[in-house]
Design a protein around this motif. Structure first.
Motif, mmCIF file in Angstrom:
data_model
loop_
_atom_site.group_PDB
_atom_site.id
_atom_site.type_symbol
_atom_site.label_atom_id
_atom_site.label_comp_id
_atom_site.label_asym_id
_atom_site.label_seq_id
_atom_site.Cartn_x
_atom_site.Cartn_y
_atom_site.Cartn_z
ATOM 1 N N SER A 36 -11.030 12.140 -7.049
ATOM 2 C CA SER A 36 -9.867 12.992 -7.291
ATOM 3 C C SER A 36 -8.847 12.293 -8.186
ATOM 4 O O SER A 36 -8.826 11.061 -8.276
ATOM 5 N N PRO A 37 -7.973 13.049 -8.848
ATOM 6 C CA PRO A 37 -6.918 12.443 -9.656
ATOM 7 C C PRO A 37 -6.037 11.497 -8.839
ATOM 8 O O PRO A 37 -5.600 10.457 -9.345
ATOM 9 N N ALA A 38 -5.794 11.830 -7.579
ATOM 10 C CA ALA A 38 -4.957 10.973 -6.733
ATOM 11 C C ALA A 38 -5.626 9.619 -6.500
ATOM 12 O O ALA A 38 -4.970 8.565 -6.583
ATOM 13 N N ASN A 39 -6.933 9.637 -6.220
ATOM 14 C CA ASN A 39 -7.659 8.379 -6.020
ATOM 15 C C ASN A 39 -7.737 7.573 -7.308
ATOM 16 O O ASN A 39 -7.651 6.347 -7.300
ATOM 17 N N LEU B 184 -8.696 -10.580 5.029
ATOM 18 C CA LEU B 184 -7.347 -11.097 4.839
ATOM 19 C C LEU B 184 -6.620 -10.345 3.738
ATOM 20 O O LEU B 184 -7.237 -9.799 2.823
ATOM 21 N N SER B 185 -5.303 -10.323 3.854
ATOM 22 C CA SER B 185 -4.445 -9.646 2.878
ATOM 23 C C SER B 185 -3.371 -10.616 2.402
ATOM 24 O O SER B 185 -2.969 -11.524 3.143
ATOM 25 N N SER B 186 -2.889 -10.393 1.195
ATOM 26 C CA SER B 186 -1.810 -11.238 0.683
ATOM 27 C C SER B 186 -0.516 -11.009 1.457
ATOM 28 O O SER B 186 0.424 -11.805 1.357
ATOM 29 N N LEU B 187 -0.459 -9.942 2.249
ATOM 30 C CA LEU B 187 0.738 -9.629 3.033
ATOM 31 C C LEU B 187 0.714 -10.271 4.416
ATOM 32 O O LEU B 187 1.707 -10.209 5.148
ATOM 33 N N HIS B 188 -0.411 -10.870 4.798
ATOM 34 C CA HIS B 188 -0.441 -11.610 6.053
ATOM 35 C C HIS B 188 0.464 -12.834 5.935
ATOM 36 O O HIS B 188 0.695 -13.348 4.829
ATOM 37 N N THR B 189 0.951 -13.300 7.060
ATOM 38 C CA THR B 189 1.789 -14.495 7.079
ATOM 39 C C THR B 189 1.014 -15.676 7.647
ATOM 40 O O THR B 189 -0.006 -15.499 8.333
ATOM 41 N N LYS B 190 1.509 -16.854 7.389
ATOM 42 C CA LYS B 190 0.898 -18.081 7.916
ATOM 43 C C LYS B 190 0.886 -18.036 9.442
ATOM 44 O O LYS B 190 -0.100 -18.420 10.080
ATOM 45 N N ALA C 135 -6.125 3.777 -7.763
ATOM 46 C CA ALA C 135 -6.915 2.627 -8.212
ATOM 47 C C ALA C 135 -6.297 1.987 -9.451
ATOM 48 O O ALA C 135 -6.195 0.759 -9.549
ATOM 49 N N ILE C 136 -5.887 2.820 -10.404
ATOM 50 C CA ILE C 136 -5.267 2.289 -11.628
ATOM 51 C C ILE C 136 -3.964 1.567 -11.294
ATOM 52 O O ILE C 136 -3.682 0.484 -11.823
ATOM 53 N N GLY C 137 -3.177 2.156 -10.390
ATOM 54 C CA GLY C 137 -1.915 1.531 -10.005
ATOM 55 C C GLY C 137 -2.126 0.183 -9.334
ATOM 56 O O GLY C 137 -1.407 -0.786 -9.625
ATOM 57 N N THR D 201 -16.386 -1.689 -6.004
ATOM 58 C CA THR D 201 -15.819 -0.561 -5.278
ATOM 59 C C THR D 201 -14.330 -0.438 -5.563
ATOM 60 O O THR D 201 -13.667 -1.422 -5.884
ATOM 61 N N LEU D 202 -13.828 0.782 -5.437
ATOM 62 C CA LEU D 202 -12.394 1.024 -5.565
ATOM 63 C C LEU D 202 -11.741 1.090 -4.185
ATOM 64 O O LEU D 202 -10.529 1.272 -4.085
ATOM 65 N N SER D 203 -12.538 0.948 -3.131
ATOM 66 C CA SER D 203 -12.044 1.217 -1.781
ATOM 67 C C SER D 203 -11.532 -0.011 -1.042
ATOM 68 O O SER D 203 -11.085 0.106 0.095
ATOM 69 N N LYS D 204 -11.597 -1.180 -1.668
ATOM 70 C CA LYS D 204 -11.099 -2.371 -0.980
ATOM 71 C C LYS D 204 -9.798 -2.844 -1.628
ATOM 72 O O LYS D 204 -8.744 -2.337 -1.321
ATOM 73 N N CYS D 205 -9.856 -3.793 -2.543
ATOM 74 C CA CYS D 205 -8.600 -4.324 -3.081
ATOM 75 C C CYS D 205 -7.839 -3.288 -3.911
ATOM 76 O O CYS D 205 -6.624 -3.398 -4.078
ATOM 77 N N LEU D 206 -8.524 -2.259 -4.405
ATOM 78 C CA LEU D 206 -7.848 -1.235 -5.215
ATOM 79 C C LEU D 206 -7.383 -0.047 -4.378
ATOM 80 O O LEU D 206 -6.860 0.933 -4.924
ATOM 81 N N ALA D 207 -7.563 -0.117 -3.065
ATOM 82 C CA ALA D 207 -6.945 0.821 -2.120
ATOM 83 C C ALA D 207 -7.197 2.288 -2.447
ATOM 84 O O ALA D 207 -6.300 3.125 -2.315
ATOM 85 N N SER D 208 -8.405 2.603 -2.865
ATOM 86 C CA SER D 208 -8.699 3.984 -3.239
ATOM 87 C C SER D 208 -10.050 4.393 -2.673
ATOM 88 O O SER D 208 -10.390 4.034 -1.536
ATOM 89 N N CYS D 209 -10.830 5.122 -3.448
ATOM 90 C CA CYS D 209 -12.141 5.585 -3.012
ATOM 91 C C CYS D 209 -13.053 5.696 -4.232
ATOM 92 O O CYS D 209 -12.593 6.050 -5.321
ATOM 93 N N GLY D 210 -14.328 5.399 -4.047
ATOM 94 C CA GLY D 210 -15.262 5.455 -5.166
ATOM 95 C C GLY D 210 -15.703 4.072 -5.580
ATOM 96 O O GLY D 210 -15.456 3.086 -4.892
ATOM 97 N N GLY D 211 -16.371 3.996 -6.715
ATOM 98 C CA GLY D 211 -16.851 2.707 -7.197
ATOM 99 C C GLY D 211 -17.021 2.726 -8.701
ATOM 100 O O GLY D 211 -16.656 3.700 -9.371
ATOM 101 N N TYR D 212 -17.572 1.655 -9.233
ATOM 102 C CA TYR D 212 -17.734 1.568 -10.685
ATOM 103 C C TYR D 212 -18.954 0.738 -11.044
ATOM 104 O O TYR D 212 -19.428 -0.079 -10.252
#
Length: 213
Positions: A93-96, A188-194, A100-102, A57-68
């Motif tokens: 959409s082009p924005a999504n 969990l996210s890499s931006l969470h703190t200990k 995902a690419i970013g 999916t593109l909707s989790k770690c890639l912060a977008s929408c859709g899948g592959y």
């Protein structure tokens, strides 16, 4: 759903022996598993071509929408023509696409994010065990970790009480999971703190004890 990992090398061995088509869903492993976040292939050091189809999916770690779907060209072309989910859908959409690419480029260029996420997941898992929380089959190798509550209404109540403490976690209940394994599913996210991890687990344990009484 359970925060556990499949035994991909064994699946590949069985595929080679019995010649079946192997499809692996990487919805929760891309960006989380493997040294640089490239998923289960990297985590288990399994050549990608040993799996027929990699889905994600593109909707989790890639912060977008859709899948592959990724695999041999012939199989992907077959899906394009015959898979109802593809034939009767529109392109994202082009924005999504750009989002995902970013996100994918950032994941590749900053592997320390993946490493940090893996460390936080292991910390969350170990603290859950220390506090007597049931994480079912989770191993701490994935950024999804369930805490089993076991009852629909209790899961809803604990989720609401945690939100009052500034902790947002969704309850997952039957029929999405087996009856009696109703749970809170933490992402969990890499931006969470200990400190946030420690507070979350301690608060969750405290609320579960209060609800049981």
């Amino acid at each position: 759903m359970d925060g556990d990992l499949p035994n991909v090398p064994e699946f590949v061995r069985l595929r080679e022996k019995y010649r079946f088509i192997l499809v692996i869903d990487e919805a929760h492993s891309l960006g989380c598993c493997g040294k640089t976040g490239r998923g289960l292939s990297e985590h288990f050091n399994v050549p990608p071509h040993c799996v027929d189809v990699w889905a994600g999916t593109l909707s989790k770690c890639l912060a977008s929408c859709g899948g592959y779907l990724a695999g041999r060209r012939e199989m992907i072309e077959y899906f394009k023509v015959n898979a109802p989910g593809f034939v009767y859908s529109a392109g994202i959409s082009p924005a999504n696409t750009g989002a995902a690419i970013g996100a994918l480029r950032k994941m590749i260029s900053e592997p320390e994010r993946v490493s940090r996420l893996q460390g936080l997941a292991k910390l969350f898992y170990e603290l859950c065990k220390t506090n007597g929380l049931d994480t079912l089959d989770a191993t701490g190798e994935c950024a999804v970790i369930p805490v089993i509550v076991g009852d629909f209404y209790k899961a809803m109540k604990v989720s609401s009480m945690l939100l009052d403490q500034g902790i947002h976690v969704q309850p997952i209940t039957y029929p999405a999971v087996t009856a009696g394994t109703d749970r809170l599913r933490f992402f969990l996210s890499s931006l969470h703190t200990k400190e946030q991890i420690e507070f979350t687990v301690a608060t969750c344990a405290k609320i579960l004890i209060a609800v049981e009484q």
